[in-house]
Design a protein around this motif. Structure first.
Motif: not given
Length: 275
Positions: A11-35
């Protein structure tokens, strides 16, 4: 290590882990214009709204809460009805984007005139053009016309951070990575206001914020809109946007700044008005 100690360790270890980010079906967007494009489309998918809401206002002019019936349609159709604590009608405002009408039960008066920002914003402590008012009430953000854009990912808040630049003015948009809706907008370097969108709910095939908050720091004004029961994207009832005054009401013409316009003097028989 016994089982209890192992569980505490995990519990102590997991509480310090960052929560997973859930992206849309296309995955993470890197391009500002696309977002920017997918975010613009996500909010543009809502074009009409009808239902009940409460609006809470805090401003130097006073504080208060009103119950509202709301019917709006892009780009500029507005119908707002306010009621008192006992659900008795107080006022109704209608605009078709060109003209506006405001009926007040007290005094049985109907005001009419151009659909200027001053006139269509009579229910609010801030002055907004009708298109901007409609956008905000549809849970949408008016964007500054950007000259360039930058994009980052805030891992702690689990949000995209898209910043628009125009000269000295910036608009920072915090965007949900899955449904691509703006949850916060901050304008700096010019006259503007901050927007906060919360309590997103699935309405049909749309994700919609049922709470909209506007903060205008320079005007020391806050406005919070809470929807309780709304329908999205239904064909608008165009009769709700008719501008005819109720029978028997006293009609008052106002100018673009909301000032009463004196009636034109009667014209001599056979001559032009005012001759």
């Amino acid at each position: 290590m016994n089982r209890a100690a192992a569980a505490i360790f995990l519990v102590a270890v997991c509480s310090g882990c960052p929560k997973r980010i859930e992206f849309g079906p296309e995955g993470r967007i890197e391009d500002p214009e696309a977002l920017f494009q997918v975010t613009s489309q996500a909010q543009a998918n809502v074009v009409t709204l009808q239902g009940d809401a409460k609006i809470r206002v805090a401003s130097p002019q006073g504080n208060g809460t009103l119950s509202l019936f709301v019917a709006i349609s892009r780009p500029s159709l507005v119908h707002l009805e306010s009621a008192d604590f006992f659900n008795r009608p107080v006022a109704a405002l209608v605009s078709d984007g060109q003209r506006f009408g405001l009926y007040q039960t007290e005094g049985n008066v109907f005001y009419q005139g151009p659909a200027s920002p001053e006139n269509v914003s009579r229910f609010l402590p801030v002055v907004l053009p009708s298109e901007e008012l409609v956008a905000l009430m549809l849970g949408q953000v008016p964007f500054i016309p950007a000259e360039r854009k930058t994009l980052a990912l805030d891992a702690d808040q689990r949000l995209y951070v898209l910043t628009l630049y125009r000269g000295e003015v910036t608009q920072t948009l915090y965007i949900h990575p899955k449904h691509r809706r703006v949850v916060r907008s901050e304008v700096r370097g010019g006259r503007g206001y901050d927007l906060f969108f919360e309590d997103f709910k699935q309405k049909g095939n749309q994700v919609f914020p049922t709470q909209v908050e506007l903060k205008a720091e320079m005007a020391r004004t806050e406005l919070r809109l809470n929807y309780s029961d709304v329908t999205l994207n239904a064909p608008p009832d165009l009769t709700l946007f008719e501008l005819a005054p109720p029978e028997g009401a006293r009609v008052v013409e106002v100018d673009a700044r909301g000032r009463e316009v004196a009636p034109a003097p009667p014209s001599p028989e056979g001559g032009p008005p005012g001759a």
